[in-house]
Write a protein that holds these residues in place. Structure first.
Motif, PDB file in Angstrom:
ATOM      1  N   LEU A   5       0.864  -1.191   0.000  1.00  0.00           N
ATOM      2  CA  LEU A   5       0.000   0.000   0.000  1.00  0.00           C
ATOM      3  C   LEU A   5       0.898   1.239   0.000  1.00  0.00           C
ATOM      4  O   LEU A   5       1.753   1.388   0.888  1.00  0.00           O
ATOM      5  CB  LEU A   5      -0.884  -0.021   1.253  1.00  0.00           C
ATOM      6  CG  LEU A   5      -1.873   1.129   1.402  1.00  0.00           C
ATOM      7  CD1 LEU A   5      -3.004   1.002   0.374  1.00  0.00           C
ATOM      8  CD2 LEU A   5      -2.459   1.156   2.822  1.00  0.00           C
ATOM      9  N   LYS A   6       0.678   2.115  -0.968  1.00  0.00           N
ATOM     10  CA  LYS A   6       1.523   3.318  -1.066  1.00  0.00           C
ATOM     11  C   LYS A   6       0.912   4.443  -0.232  1.00  0.00           C
ATOM     12  O   LYS A   6      -0.206   4.884  -0.519  1.00  0.00           O
ATOM     13  CB  LYS A   6       1.632   3.752  -2.522  1.00  0.00           C
ATOM     14  CG  LYS A   6       2.389   2.762  -3.374  1.00  0.00           C
ATOM     15  CD  LYS A   6       2.529   3.326  -4.764  1.00  0.00           C
ATOM     16  CE  LYS A   6       2.720   2.217  -5.760  1.00  0.00           C
ATOM     17  NZ  LYS A   6       2.188   2.573  -7.069  1.00  0.00           N
ATOM     18  N   VAL A   7       1.627   4.861   0.794  1.00  0.00           N
ATOM     19  CA  VAL A   7       1.071   5.867   1.697  1.00  0.00           C
ATOM     20  C   VAL A   7       1.908   7.142   1.712  1.00  0.00           C
ATOM     21  O   VAL A   7       3.129   7.119   1.546  1.00  0.00           O
ATOM     22  CB  VAL A   7       0.906   5.342   3.153  1.00  0.00           C
ATOM     23  CG1 VAL A   7       0.168   4.024   3.191  1.00  0.00           C
ATOM     24  CG2 VAL A   7       2.219   5.222   3.859  1.00  0.00           C
ATOM     25  N   ILE A  36       6.133   3.846   2.111  1.00  0.00           N
ATOM     26  CA  ILE A  36       5.949   5.282   2.364  1.00  0.00           C
ATOM     27  C   ILE A  36       6.524   6.032   1.161  1.00  0.00           C
ATOM     28  O   ILE A  36       7.743   6.070   0.967  1.00  0.00           O
ATOM     29  CB  ILE A  36       6.650   5.706   3.680  1.00  0.00           C
ATOM     30  CG1 ILE A  36       6.122   4.888   4.864  1.00  0.00           C
ATOM     31  CG2 ILE A  36       6.439   7.211   3.930  1.00  0.00           C
ATOM     32  CD1 ILE A  36       6.907   5.059   6.162  1.00  0.00           C
ATOM     33  N   VAL A  37       5.640   6.589   0.330  1.00  0.00           N
ATOM     34  CA  VAL A  37       6.106   7.219  -0.906  1.00  0.00           C
ATOM     35  C   VAL A  37       6.342   8.717  -0.731  1.00  0.00           C
ATOM     36  O   VAL A  37       6.946   9.354  -1.601  1.00  0.00           O
ATOM     37  CB  VAL A  37       5.129   6.969  -2.088  1.00  0.00           C
ATOM     38  CG1 VAL A  37       5.086   5.486  -2.438  1.00  0.00           C
ATOM     39  CG2 VAL A  37       3.732   7.495  -1.789  1.00  0.00           C
ATOM     40  N   ILE A  81       0.488  14.777  -2.988  1.00  0.00           N
ATOM     41  CA  ILE A  81       0.199  13.400  -2.561  1.00  0.00           C
ATOM     42  C   ILE A  81      -0.039  12.522  -3.787  1.00  0.00           C
ATOM     43  O   ILE A  81       0.508  11.422  -3.904  1.00  0.00           O
ATOM     44  CB  ILE A  81      -1.030  13.391  -1.613  1.00  0.00           C
ATOM     45  CG1 ILE A  81      -0.697  14.096  -0.293  1.00  0.00           C
ATOM     46  CG2 ILE A  81      -1.507  11.964  -1.366  1.00  0.00           C
ATOM     47  CD1 ILE A  81      -1.908  14.452   0.556  1.00  0.00           C
ATOM     48  N   ARG A  82      -0.826  13.036  -4.726  1.00  0.00           N
ATOM     49  CA  ARG A  82      -1.135  12.247  -5.934  1.00  0.00           C
ATOM     50  C   ARG A  82       0.107  12.121  -6.822  1.00  0.00           C
ATOM     51  O   ARG A  82       0.348  11.050  -7.399  1.00  0.00           O
ATOM     52  CB  ARG A  82      -2.302  12.871  -6.700  1.00  0.00           C
ATOM     53  CG  ARG A  82      -3.615  12.696  -5.960  1.00  0.00           C
ATOM     54  CD  ARG A  82      -4.796  13.304  -6.691  1.00  0.00           C
ATOM     55  NE  ARG A  82      -5.909  13.468  -5.777  1.00  0.00           N
ATOM     56  CZ  ARG A  82      -6.755  12.494  -5.407  1.00  0.00           C
ATOM     57  NH1 ARG A  82      -6.616  11.293  -5.902  1.00  0.00           N
ATOM     58  NH2 ARG A  82      -7.734  12.739  -4.554  1.00  0.00           N
ATOM     59  N   ALA A  83       0.892  13.186  -6.913  1.00  0.00           N
ATOM     60  CA  ALA A  83       2.102  13.140  -7.761  1.00  0.00           C
ATOM     61  C   ALA A  83       3.075  12.072  -7.252  1.00  0.00           C
ATOM     62  O   ALA A  83       3.803  11.456  -8.043  1.00  0.00           O
ATOM     63  CB  ALA A  83       2.774  14.511  -7.790  1.00  0.00           C
ATOM     64  N   ALA A  86       0.714   8.214  -4.034  1.00  0.00           N
ATOM     65  CA  ALA A  86       0.100   7.664  -2.818  1.00  0.00           C
ATOM     66  C   ALA A  86      -1.351   7.301  -3.068  1.00  0.00           C
ATOM     67  O   ALA A  86      -2.064   7.994  -3.792  1.00  0.00           O
ATOM     68  CB  ALA A  86       0.198   8.666  -1.675  1.00  0.00           C
ATOM     69  N   GLU A  87      -1.770   6.208  -2.434  1.00  0.00           N
ATOM     70  CA  GLU A  87      -3.174   5.794  -2.505  1.00  0.00           C
ATOM     71  C   GLU A  87      -3.841   5.863  -1.140  1.00  0.00           C
ATOM     72  O   GLU A  87      -5.036   5.575  -1.007  1.00  0.00           O
ATOM     73  CB  GLU A  87      -3.276   4.382  -3.090  1.00  0.00           C
ATOM     74  CG  GLU A  87      -2.290   3.429  -2.472  1.00  0.00           C
ATOM     75  CD  GLU A  87      -2.094   2.130  -3.245  1.00  0.00           C
ATOM     76  OE1 GLU A  87      -2.957   1.762  -4.060  1.00  0.00           O
ATOM     77  OE2 GLU A  87      -1.079   1.471  -2.993  1.00  0.00           O
TER      78      GLU A  87
END
Ligand code: GRF
Length: 223
Positions: A5-7, A36-37, A81-83, A86-87
């Motif tokens: 999960l990308k957080v 953790i992205v 966050i989107r760039a 992260a999901e």
């Protein structure tokens, strides 16, 4: 194994909960269910930024002072966050109120940790208020974020017995120590698919162990 999960972790200060998440899920951890992205801070001087950089994580500063409105600030953090890909968004001592637009856009993908047993003591100075109310148990709560401050479906809580000689500091320190175990646990449960929201309840399923169900405080120990 499923993809991690990308957080994104949002912070404003010390970052001790961020550190607990780094220790649990950082780049050095093999087969982590979480990646953790991004670590994003609204304050350029947040100590947590140094922790993130030291761990080799991507960091961004979006200084709220540079924005005219909360809406504009939230649009900017949403973009970062989107760039970063992260999901899921994890608030870890992020001291800005989020707009309904942001909260709605990330509904059920946005969690917070609060240093009290919600729904008791939302807001600030939770340890002082718990002592003033002479509660016998205090603790921390991880919850999905809704528009009202410190509200939303509760995912996990930690319990701390209040001692007769506790001060705000001593009680707060024991609660914080539990936060550092609670937050990685809650994030792992989510990443591994154990948590779903039904109505306005967070349902945790598929676990094989549950805690004991009775605790008394104070206790009288007879010799
Ligand atoms: C923690 O007590 C957390 O519960 C609250 O803010 C504090 C953040 O501490 N939301 P840190 O920055 O993680 O050390």
């Amino acid at each position: 194994m499923a993809a991690p999960l990308k957080v994104a972790v949002l912070i404003s200060g010390r970052g001790s909960n961020l550190q607990a998440l780094i220790d649990a899920f950082g780049p050095k951890v093999a087969d982590s269910p979480v990646k953790i992205v991004l670590v994003l801070s609204n304050r350029p001087d947040a100590l947590g930024l140094e922790r993130a950089a030291k761990a080799g994580l991507k960091t961004e500063i979006v200084d709220h002072k540079a924005f005219q409105s909360r809406e504009d600030f939230d649009v900017a953090i949403d973009r970062e966050i989107r760039a970063a890909g992260a999901e899921f968004v994890v608030l870890a001592g992020f001291m800005r109120l989020l707009t309904p637009q942001f909260v709605t856009a990330w509904k059920d993908k946005l969690i917070n940790i609060h240093p009290a047993l919600l729904p008791s003591f939302p807001g600030l100075h939770t340890h002082r208020r718990a002592l003033e109310a002479s509660v016998r148990f205090h603790g921390a709560t991880v919850h999905f974020v809704r528009n009202d401050t410190d509200s939303g479906p509760i995912i996990a809580q930690s319990l701390v017995a209040v001692r007769p000689d506790d001060t705000e500091e001593s009680l707060g320190a024991r609660v914080l120590e539990t936060e550092h175990r609670l937050y990685p646990l809650a994030v792992r449960l989510i990443a591994e698919g154990h948590v779903r929201v039904e109505g306005e309840r967070a349902v945790v399923s598929g676990l094989t162990r549950y805690p004991e169900n009775v605790l008394l405080n104070p206790m009288l120990l007879m010799a």
